[in-house]
Design an enzyme around this catalytic site. Structure first.
Site, PDB file in Angstrom:
ATOM      1  N   LYS A  29       0.841  -1.198   0.000  1.00 37.77           N
ATOM      2  CA  LYS A  29       0.000   0.000   0.000  1.00 37.77           C
ATOM      3  C   LYS A  29       0.880   1.254   0.000  1.00 37.77           C
ATOM      4  CE  LYS A  29      -3.617  -2.527   2.512  1.00 37.77           C
ATOM      5  NZ  LYS A  29      -4.417  -2.587   3.761  1.00 37.77           N
ATOM      6  N   TYR A  69     -12.146  -3.362  -2.538  1.00 36.62           N
ATOM      7  CA  TYR A  69     -12.640  -3.459  -1.163  1.00 36.62           C
ATOM      8  C   TYR A  69     -14.172  -3.483  -1.096  1.00 36.62           C
ATOM      9  CZ  TYR A  69      -7.982  -2.864   0.888  1.00 36.62           C
ATOM     10  OH  TYR A  69      -6.675  -3.059   1.288  1.00 36.62           O
ATOM     11  N   PHE A  77     -14.866   3.009   8.056  1.00 34.90           N
ATOM     12  CA  PHE A  77     -13.545   3.408   7.568  1.00 34.90           C
ATOM     13  C   PHE A  77     -13.408   3.311   6.046  1.00 34.90           C
ATOM     14  CE2 PHE A  77     -13.448  -1.061   8.898  1.00 34.90           C
ATOM     15  CZ  PHE A  77     -13.013  -1.692   7.745  1.00 34.90           C
ATOM     16  N   ARG A 107      -0.736 -14.818   3.702  1.00 33.80           N
ATOM     17  CA  ARG A 107      -1.414 -14.192   4.851  1.00 33.80           C
ATOM     18  C   ARG A 107      -0.595 -14.361   6.124  1.00 33.80           C
ATOM     19  NH1 ARG A 107      -5.891 -10.840   4.254  1.00 33.80           N
ATOM     20  NH2 ARG A 107      -6.607 -11.591   6.268  1.00 33.80           N
ATOM     21  N   THR A 113      -4.533  -8.402  10.513  1.00 33.78           N
ATOM     22  CA  THR A 113      -4.989  -7.105   9.994  1.00 33.78           C
ATOM     23  C   THR A 113      -4.603  -5.952  10.917  1.00 33.78           C
ATOM     24  OG1 THR A 113      -6.862  -8.221   8.944  1.00 33.78           O
ATOM     25  CG2 THR A 113      -7.041  -5.831   9.231  1.00 33.78           C
ATOM     26  N   ARG A 124       3.458  -7.022   9.073  1.00 33.43           N
ATOM     27  CA  ARG A 124       2.730  -6.032   9.880  1.00 33.43           C
ATOM     28  C   ARG A 124       3.225  -6.028  11.326  1.00 33.43           C
ATOM     29  NH1 ARG A 124      -3.167  -7.667   7.422  1.00 33.43           N
ATOM     30  NH2 ARG A 124      -3.200  -6.279   5.610  1.00 33.43           N
ATOM     31  N   ASN A 134      -1.532  -0.211   7.458  1.00 30.25           N
ATOM     32  CA  ASN A 134      -0.944  -1.528   7.732  1.00 30.25           C
ATOM     33  C   ASN A 134      -0.148  -2.096   6.555  1.00 30.25           C
ATOM     34  OD1 ASN A 134      -3.106  -2.248   6.164  1.00 30.25           O
ATOM     35  ND2 ASN A 134      -4.020  -3.659   7.639  1.00 30.25           N
ATOM     36  N   HIS A 137      -1.394  -5.597   1.499  1.00 27.09           N
ATOM     37  CA  HIS A 137      -2.610  -6.399   1.302  1.00 27.09           C
ATOM     38  C   HIS A 137      -2.232  -7.775   0.770  1.00 27.09           C
ATOM     39  CE1 HIS A 137      -6.549  -7.688  -0.126  1.00 27.09           C
ATOM     40  NE2 HIS A 137      -5.905  -8.104  -1.204  1.00 27.09           N
ATOM     41  N   GLU A 148      -9.102 -10.609  -7.477  1.00 21.54           N
ATOM     42  CA  GLU A 148      -8.180  -9.476  -7.356  1.00 21.54           C
ATOM     43  C   GLU A 148      -7.124  -9.475  -8.466  1.00 21.54           C
ATOM     44  OE1 GLU A 148      -6.942  -9.897  -3.270  1.00 21.54           O
ATOM     45  OE2 GLU A 148      -8.941  -9.356  -2.533  1.00 21.54           O
TER      46      GLU A 148
HETATM   47  P1  ADP Z   1      -7.021  -7.604   5.542  1.00 25.33           P
HETATM   48  O1  ADP Z   1      -6.367  -6.464   4.808  1.00 25.33           O
HETATM   49  O2  ADP Z   1      -6.097  -8.175   6.596  1.00 25.33           O
HETATM   50  O3  ADP Z   1      -7.585  -8.652   4.618  1.00 25.33           O
HETATM   51  P2  ADP Z   1      -9.745  -6.579   5.982  1.00 25.33           P
HETATM   52  O4  ADP Z   1     -10.156  -7.185   4.673  1.00 25.33           O
HETATM   53  O5  ADP Z   1     -10.601  -6.827   7.180  1.00 25.33           O
HETATM   54  O6  ADP Z   1      -8.255  -7.012   6.377  1.00 25.33           O
HETATM   55  O7  ADP Z   1      -9.637  -5.015   5.824  1.00 25.33           O
HETATM   56  C1  ADP Z   1      -9.085  -4.461   4.668  1.00 25.33           C
HETATM   57  C2  ADP Z   1      -8.281  -3.254   5.029  1.00 25.33           C
HETATM   58  O8  ADP Z   1      -9.148  -2.249   5.547  1.00 25.33           O
HETATM   59  C3  ADP Z   1      -7.250  -3.450   6.142  1.00 25.33           C
HETATM   60  O9  ADP Z   1      -6.038  -4.036   5.681  1.00 25.33           O
HETATM   61  C4  ADP Z   1      -7.052  -2.031   6.617  1.00 25.33           C
HETATM   62  O10 ADP Z   1      -6.195  -1.296   5.728  1.00 25.33           O
HETATM   63  C5  ADP Z   1      -8.453  -1.463   6.510  1.00 25.33           C
HETATM   64  N1  ADP Z   1      -9.159  -1.550   7.777  1.00 25.33           N
HETATM   65  C6  ADP Z   1      -9.730  -2.639   8.328  1.00 25.33           C
HETATM   66  N2  ADP Z   1     -10.256  -2.349   9.523  1.00 25.33           N
HETATM   67  C7  ADP Z   1     -10.038  -1.026   9.744  1.00 25.33           C
HETATM   68  C8  ADP Z   1     -10.349  -0.111  10.785  1.00 25.33           C
HETATM   69  N3  ADP Z   1     -11.022  -0.490  11.861  1.00 25.33           N
HETATM   70  N4  ADP Z   1      -9.943   1.176  10.635  1.00 25.33           N
HETATM   71  C9  ADP Z   1      -9.280   1.582   9.549  1.00 25.33           C
HETATM   72  N5  ADP Z   1      -8.956   0.772   8.528  1.00 25.33           N
HETATM   73  C10 ADP Z   1      -9.320  -0.519   8.603  1.00 25.33           C
END
Ligand code: ADP
Length: 171
Positions: A29, A69, A77, A107, A113, A124, A134, A137, A148
């Site tokens: 990212k 997303y 968010f 992963r 996450t 992370r 974070n 992805h 994707e």
């Molecule tokens: P991952 O990226 O680990 O697959 P998710 O699909 O749940 O996790 O979320 C996608 C992305 O959305 C996260 O990597 C993060 O950048 C963002 N995100 C998730 N939860 C939050 C939150 N509570 N506040 C801000 N950003 C968030």
């Protein structure tokens, strides 16, 4: 046994049951790019034994980020997440990695996450503290990997190639 499975069930069962040769979508990212972590991320996947079959720098459009997303639409968010990904303050480094069980292992290499829950030794866990920044992805399932990769890459941007030393990594 593989040959005897019903035609429709094949790809799904191969991906889930054997952790076979798969492809996953990994994206550094804008914060990861900005913080100079590109080489570190690539090195972790390369050293593990995975094969880089696609890579490009890209500032995604709003439409692309929203589609990527789509599952999170409606979360508080979501708008912030889309503007973080599309800001252009640094490009996203989009990649396709290939290898045995790479979706699940990717992963694990990335970590939880929420970086505060991510184990030290994961990307992370080692480099960030905020869920909203974070760094990286990784696809979370066979279905999302397929979606994707097709969303971010054209067919001609993903390459079939073989490691010359494949027998030293896989047997
Ligand atoms: P991952 O990226 O680990 O697959 P998710 O699909 O749940 O996790 O979320 C996608 C992305 O959305 C996260 O990597 C993060 O950048 C963002 N995100 C998730 N939860 C939050 C939150 N509570 N506040 C801000 N950003 C968030």
């Amino acid at each position: 046994a593989f040959q005897q499975l019903p035609r429709l069930a094949r790809p799904r069962i191969v991906a889930i049951a054997t952790g076979g040769i798969e492809r996953t979508f990994i994206a550094i990212k804008p914060d990861g790019t900005q913080r100079g972590l590109v080489a570190n991320v690539i090195e972790r996947f390369e050293r593990k034994g995975y094969k880089l079959v696609g890579i490009k720098a890209i500032v995604p459009s709003k439409a692309l980020a929203e589609e990527h997303y789509a599952d999170l639409k409606g979360r508080p968010f979501f708008a912030g997440l889309v503007s973080y990904m599309t800001s252009g303050s640094a490009p996203v480094i989009a990649m396709v990695w290939e290898g045995k069980d790479v979706i699940r292992q990717g992963r694990r290499i990335i970590g939880a996450t929420n970086p505060l829950e991510a184990q030290p030794g994961t990307i992370r866990g080692d480099y960030c503290i905020s869920v909203g920044r974070n760094i990286i992805h990784g696809s979370d399932s066979f279905e999302s990997a397929e979606k994707e990769i097709a969303l971010w890459f054209g067919k001609s941007e993903v390459f079939n190639w073989e490691f010359a030393n494949a027998e030293w990594v896989t047997s």
